[in-house]
Design an enzyme around this catalytic site. Structure first.
Site, PDB file in Angstrom:
ATOM      1  N   HIS A 347       0.532  -1.200   0.275  1.00  0.00           N
ATOM      2  CA  HIS A 347      -0.421   0.093  -0.499  1.00  0.00           C
ATOM      3  C   HIS A 347       0.864   1.573  -0.174  1.00  0.00           C
ATOM      4  O   HIS A 347       0.665   2.322  -0.903  1.00  0.00           O
ATOM      5  CB  HIS A 347      -1.020  -0.211   1.101  1.00  0.00           C
ATOM      6  CG  HIS A 347      -0.960  -1.207   1.819  1.00  0.00           C
ATOM      7  ND1 HIS A 347      -1.678  -1.928   2.863  1.00  0.00           N
ATOM      8  CD2 HIS A 347       0.036  -1.192   2.712  1.00  0.00           C
ATOM      9  CE1 HIS A 347      -1.116  -2.702   3.417  1.00  0.00           C
ATOM     10  NE2 HIS A 347      -0.104  -2.384   3.501  1.00  0.00           N
ATOM     11  N   ARG A 454      -6.712  -0.058 -12.213  1.00  0.00           N
ATOM     12  CA  ARG A 454      -6.680  -1.273 -10.943  1.00  0.00           C
ATOM     13  C   ARG A 454      -7.608  -1.460 -10.198  1.00  0.00           C
ATOM     14  O   ARG A 454      -7.088  -0.659  -8.706  1.00  0.00           O
ATOM     15  CB  ARG A 454      -5.054  -1.069 -11.056  1.00  0.00           C
ATOM     16  CG  ARG A 454      -4.148  -1.815 -12.253  1.00  0.00           C
ATOM     17  CD  ARG A 454      -2.550  -1.495 -11.614  1.00  0.00           C
ATOM     18  NE  ARG A 454      -2.198  -1.934 -12.922  1.00  0.00           N
ATOM     19  CZ  ARG A 454      -1.379  -1.521 -13.719  1.00  0.00           C
ATOM     20  NH1 ARG A 454      -1.218   0.119 -13.985  1.00  0.00           N
ATOM     21  NH2 ARG A 454       0.043  -1.650 -14.390  1.00  0.00           N
ATOM     22  N   ARG A 490     -10.904  -2.504 -14.952  1.00  0.00           N
ATOM     23  CA  ARG A 490     -10.592  -4.085 -14.515  1.00  0.00           C
ATOM     24  C   ARG A 490     -10.884  -4.991 -12.895  1.00  0.00           C
ATOM     25  O   ARG A 490     -10.850  -4.097 -12.596  1.00  0.00           O
ATOM     26  CB  ARG A 490      -9.186  -3.817 -14.618  1.00  0.00           C
ATOM     27  CG  ARG A 490      -8.486  -5.507 -14.475  1.00  0.00           C
ATOM     28  CD  ARG A 490      -6.711  -5.290 -14.948  1.00  0.00           C
ATOM     29  NE  ARG A 490      -6.641  -5.812 -13.249  1.00  0.00           N
ATOM     30  CZ  ARG A 490      -4.433  -5.319 -13.444  1.00  0.00           C
ATOM     31  NH1 ARG A 490      -4.814  -5.140 -14.254  1.00  0.00           N
ATOM     32  NH2 ARG A 490      -4.473  -4.846 -12.210  1.00  0.00           N
ATOM     33  N   GLU A 589      -2.882 -11.861 -21.192  1.00  0.00           N
ATOM     34  CA  GLU A 589      -1.617 -11.908 -20.858  1.00  0.00           C
ATOM     35  C   GLU A 589      -1.110 -13.030 -20.759  1.00  0.00           C
ATOM     36  O   GLU A 589      -0.620 -13.378 -19.808  1.00  0.00           O
ATOM     37  CB  GLU A 589      -2.413 -10.903 -19.144  1.00  0.00           C
ATOM     38  CG  GLU A 589      -2.830  -9.829 -19.392  1.00  0.00           C
ATOM     39  CD  GLU A 589      -2.453  -9.761 -17.528  1.00  0.00           C
ATOM     40  OE1 GLU A 589      -1.870  -8.447 -16.712  1.00  0.00           O
ATOM     41  OE2 GLU A 589      -3.905  -9.918 -16.991  1.00  0.00           O
ATOM     42  N   ASN A 612       3.071  -6.408 -19.105  1.00  0.00           N
ATOM     43  CA  ASN A 612       4.117  -7.596 -17.514  1.00  0.00           C
ATOM     44  C   ASN A 612       3.668  -8.442 -17.776  1.00  0.00           C
ATOM     45  O   ASN A 612       4.522  -8.637 -17.921  1.00  0.00           O
ATOM     46  CB  ASN A 612       3.642  -6.157 -16.711  1.00  0.00           C
ATOM     47  CG  ASN A 612       3.246  -4.312 -16.791  1.00  0.00           C
ATOM     48  OD1 ASN A 612       4.373  -4.202 -17.492  1.00  0.00           O
ATOM     49  ND2 ASN A 612       2.111  -3.778 -16.067  1.00  0.00           N
ATOM     50  N   ASP A 613       1.831  -8.716 -17.630  1.00  0.00           N
ATOM     51  CA  ASP A 613       2.186 -10.120 -17.570  1.00  0.00           C
ATOM     52  C   ASP A 613       2.347 -11.387 -18.369  1.00  0.00           C
ATOM     53  O   ASP A 613       3.033 -12.376 -18.263  1.00  0.00           O
ATOM     54  CB  ASP A 613       0.547 -10.762 -16.636  1.00  0.00           C
ATOM     55  CG  ASP A 613       0.608 -10.195 -15.392  1.00  0.00           C
ATOM     56  OD1 ASP A 613       1.624 -10.409 -14.941  1.00  0.00           O
ATOM     57  OD2 ASP A 613      -0.290  -9.778 -15.103  1.00  0.00           O
ATOM     58  N   ARG A 623       8.424 -11.858 -12.621  1.00  0.00           N
ATOM     59  CA  ARG A 623       8.303 -10.052 -13.074  1.00  0.00           C
ATOM     60  C   ARG A 623       8.572  -9.646 -11.791  1.00  0.00           C
ATOM     61  O   ARG A 623       8.736  -7.951 -11.848  1.00  0.00           O
ATOM     62  CB  ARG A 623       7.192  -9.560 -13.239  1.00  0.00           C
ATOM     63  CG  ARG A 623       5.943  -9.495 -12.402  1.00  0.00           C
ATOM     64  CD  ARG A 623       4.242  -9.411 -13.584  1.00  0.00           C
ATOM     65  NE  ARG A 623       4.416  -8.124 -12.765  1.00  0.00           N
ATOM     66  CZ  ARG A 623       2.923  -7.391 -13.065  1.00  0.00           C
ATOM     67  NH1 ARG A 623       2.049  -7.972 -14.251  1.00  0.00           N
ATOM     68  NH2 ARG A 623       2.752  -5.871 -13.110  1.00  0.00           N
ATOM     69  N   CYS A 660      -1.570  -1.982 -22.393  1.00  0.00           N
ATOM     70  CA  CYS A 660      -1.602  -1.388 -21.402  1.00  0.00           C
ATOM     71  C   CYS A 660      -0.579  -1.907 -20.251  1.00  0.00           C
ATOM     72  O   CYS A 660      -0.774  -1.493 -18.922  1.00  0.00           O
ATOM     73  CB  CYS A 660      -2.845  -1.424 -20.445  1.00  0.00           C
ATOM     74  SG  CYS A 660      -3.792  -3.130 -19.385  1.00  0.00           S
TER      75      CYS A 660
END
Ligand code: PEP
Ligand code: MG
Length: 733
Positions: A347, A454, A490, A589, A612-613, A623, A660
């Site tokens: 966080h 997100r 998402r 992904e 990214n994934d 990652r 993205c």
């Protein structure tokens, strides 16, 4: 101490006084060198010639044992102890009884204080207590430079003075220079001994009482979102009401310490004990106890937990930060954050990014290495921090700050310019977001919408599970703030490295390949439906764009989409306003989808490539593992072929597709994406200016032909070729 005598003479004086008051024949001080050897610094009773000559390794002798364990060692027959190591030069053979206590600073042993007697005697508990208090005062005096001169301390890390560079990981981009504010309050040495133990005990008891009230109040949820997570609170409450803890604190005060010093001492002991525990669970408890100690210190100082006074250019230093902790500081004055632990997904990191506060984490032993008020540089570009930097480092950092400001000014001018290539291809510039703060950046950067919202971030920064109402409120505000610009929400992408403290999940061997994202949503439809319901309610009469993360098969998309239809039907039955337009999309992904695009694309309203994934799964390279981060290149034939395949299939089926992942915000990578035919990019806000500048300088057709050729080469990485091409074409990177 103020008599101006040499450092050695003062230390000699101190050991003589201690020996006298403890009725001991020997008193010695050992300090820990950076080589991890314990050097005899002063002694009363042992052979003086051994001073500065006798050095013990941490694994050696009783002194080493005290240092290693961070615990007192009380023996009536020391020579028979298995760890006893005989050093003839000290002349310690006639001394049978031994009492050693650690000198602790921040839970780290910086030395050992020892008393010895010839007689076989067992030191009383009170004597152990007394010696611990002396050790605490001594540790503070040594650290503050009151006892030992600078030359002797050359390679002893007490109060760190030297410039140092620490390498960690970047959690939030940006560079900042400022002065250290320790999140965990330290007690100053002039505040250790109390004049009136009775009054001090009353103050301590009142402090503990107030602390308990505060925690109980938070527990009852009256502080809403700003409270720490439920789990932490529960543990807090347990600890705060723990009799052993209270007793230790009160005893420490009775022995003559101030309430603050008592907290410090109890905490030091806990740290030393728990630090040696390798168990992750125990280390977490240590964190709770530290936090509790901090809160108690703040209560004792009469400070509210909210909005601590901090200087203009504060750099916050902490072990880790909970969701509520950042809110305690004045956001305008907080210029940077350095963390000893943490991860980019926790966080504090998420909030730091949203607030655009540079943050570097995973800085090993950071808190042992800085003092309150030290000047430091936070380099969120490289994931480094410079402690007490030399002038040249400061100048270089300042120059980079200026350069970033200049670049920002340049990008500001591009804010309202439409992104189009020189040969006339329009590119949609969208941004990634996750918290309400992020929406401010939309107008600041000129983003045309949010290509990836997100939604899990709200869950990750909350103290407990945000239910329907809170979710609906957030989505409504996001849509309000976005106005007529599109937002693609998402659904929850939890699991993997995004774990919630308040959600029970099983530990998995391979979390990135495990029960995460849409898999969780489909297995727990109530969670997914609640979110979809919140989204539908929030959209009411406006366009709603939803996409699902980590879809690995067409069936998963079908099922997830069905839940959206079910929720729409539910809202309709109740006569609730429906979204004016509903678009349901998929994130690409998982590599499996690449081989089923013909079936998938006709089912979806849009697709977004999560590079990214996709990279992680394509190369089978975690990652989050720094060892993997430079191993495989996105700019390589396999990855570019995969991307090109998606782009072509989407084009053929007339499905809008965007990218993205982080690469969309990097000029060189974005150059390739556009050459491959992508015309919708969603990126971190900081990337928008630089990518737009690149686009404005680019001729797509020429780039496209060259990139097509490169994809058919046998290079593992195309980075240098792509760079050379961009230079040749005068593309601004
Ligand atoms: C991605 O995987 O590329 C993506 C955009 O999603 P996240 O980074 O949130 O996993
Ligand atoms: Mg992803």
């Amino acid at each position: 101490m103020a008599d101006g005598s040499s450092a050695q003479a003062r230390l000699d004086g101190v050991v003589a006084i201690i020996a006298g008051s403890m009725v001991a024949e020997v008193c010695s001080i050992y300090l820990r060198r950076t080589s991890d050897e314990l050097e005899l610094f002063a002694t009363e009773g042992l052979n003086r010639d051994a001073v500065h000559n006798t050095r013990l390794r941490l694994t050696e002798g009783l002194v080493g044992e005290v240092a290693r364990s961070g615990q007192p060692l009380n023996l009536n027959d020391a020579p028979s102890h298995p760890s006893f190591s005989y050093r003839p030069e000290t002349g310690e053979d006639p001394y049978n009884s031994f009492l050693g206590v650690p000198l602790l600073r921040g839970g780290r042993t910086i030395g050992v204080l020892v008393v010895q007697n010839m007689a076989l005697r067992q030191y009383q508990d009170e004597e152990v207590e007394d010696l611990q208090i002396i050790a605490m005062v001594l540790a503070e005096m040594v650290t503050a430079g009151d006892l030992v001169g600078g030359a002797e301390l050359k390679d002893i890390e007490l109060a760190p003075q030297k410039p140092e560079r620490l390498k960690g990981s970047s959690f939030a981009d940006g560079i900042a220079i400022g002065v250290v504010i320790l999140h965990e309050v330290a007690v100053t040495p002039d505040h250790l001994l109390s004049d009136d133990a009775v009054a001090e005990e009353a103050r301590m008891l009142k402090g503990i009482g107030d602390l308990r009230d505060q925690i109980d109040e938070m527990f009852e949820g009256q502080h809403g979102l700003s409270g720490p997570t439920f789990d932490v609170l529960e543990t807090y409450r347990m600890f705060a009401h723990d009799r052993g803890w209270t007793r230790n604190l009160v005893e420490a005060v009775r022995s003559g310490l101030t309430a603050e010093a008592a907290v410090e001492r109890v905490r030091n002991e806990q740290r030393a004990r728990l630090n040696s525990a390798r168990d992750a669970y125990m280390r977490e408890r240590l964190h709770d106890l530290e936090d509790l100690g901090n809160r108690l210190l703040r209560v004792l100082a009469g400070k509210n937990t909210i909005a601590r006074e901090i200087p203009e250019n504060a750099i916050l230093v902490a072990r880790d930060l909970g969701p509520a902790d950042l809110l305690e500081y004045d956001r305008k004055r907080l210029k940077g954050i350095l963390l000893e632990e943490g991860s980019a997904a926790n966080h504090a990191a998420i909030v730091a990014r949203a607030l655009q506060i540079p943050c570097v984490g995973r800085l090993d032993r950071l808190r042992d290495k800085v003092n309150q008020g030290d000047v430091v540089v936070v380099d969120g570009e490289t994931g480094e921090s410079y402690l007490r930097p030399r002038q040249d480092v400061l100048e270089a950092a300042n120059a980079r700050i200026d350069m970033r400001a200049a670049r920002r000014a340049e990008f500001d001018k591009l804010k309202d310019v439409q992104a189009a290539t020189r040969d006339g291809h329009r590119i949609s510039m969208l941004m990634n977001a996750g918290l309400e703060f992020d929406l401010e950046l939309m107008s600041e950067t000129g983003a045309e919408g949010i290509g990836l919202f997100r939604t899990e971030f709200q869950f990750m920064v909350s103290e407990d599970l945000p239910r329907l109402k809170r979710q609906t409120e957030l989505y409504t505000r996001v849509l309000d703030l976005a106005g007529d610009k599109p937002v693609t929400f998402r659904t929850l992408d939890l699991g993997g490295d995004k774990i919630l403290p308040y959600m029970e999940t099983e530990r998995e061997e391979n979390p990135a390949l495990g029960w995460r994202a849409i898999r969780m949503g489909l297995d727990r439809p109530a969670l997914l439906r609640m979110q979809v319901r919140a989204l539908i309610t929030a959209a009411a009469g406006r366009e709603l764009r939803i996409m699902f993360p980590m879809v690995a098969s067409v069936d998963e998309f079908r099922q997830a989409r069905e839940y959206v239809d079910v929720e729409c039907a539910w809202a309709k039955r109740r006569g609730r306003p429906l979204p004016s337009v509903l678009r349901v999309g998929v994130m690409i992904e998982c590599p499996s989808l690449l081989f089923h695009l013909d079936a998938l694309l006709p089912m979806v309203d849009f697709a977004s490539v999560g590079t990214n994934d996709l990279t992680q799964y394509l190369f089978a390279a975690d990652r989050t593992n720094p060892r993997m981060s430079d191993r495989y290149d996105i700019l390589s034939p396999p990855m570019l072929r995969a991307l090109s395949m998606i782009q072509k299939a989407a084009d053929d089926s007339g499905t809008p597709v965007s990218v993205c992942g982080e690469i969309a915000g990097k000029p060189l990578e974005a150059f390739v994406l556009i050459a491959l035919g992508f015309n919708r990019l969603s990126m971190p806000p900081a990337g928008i200016g630089q990518v737009k500048r690149m686009i404005l300088s680019l001729d797509r057709e020429t780039a496209s032909k060259a990139i097509q050729k490169m994809m058919n080469t046998s290079y593992g990485s195309l980075r240098s070729e792509v760079l050379a091409l961009a230079r040749k074409l005068n593309v601004r990177l």
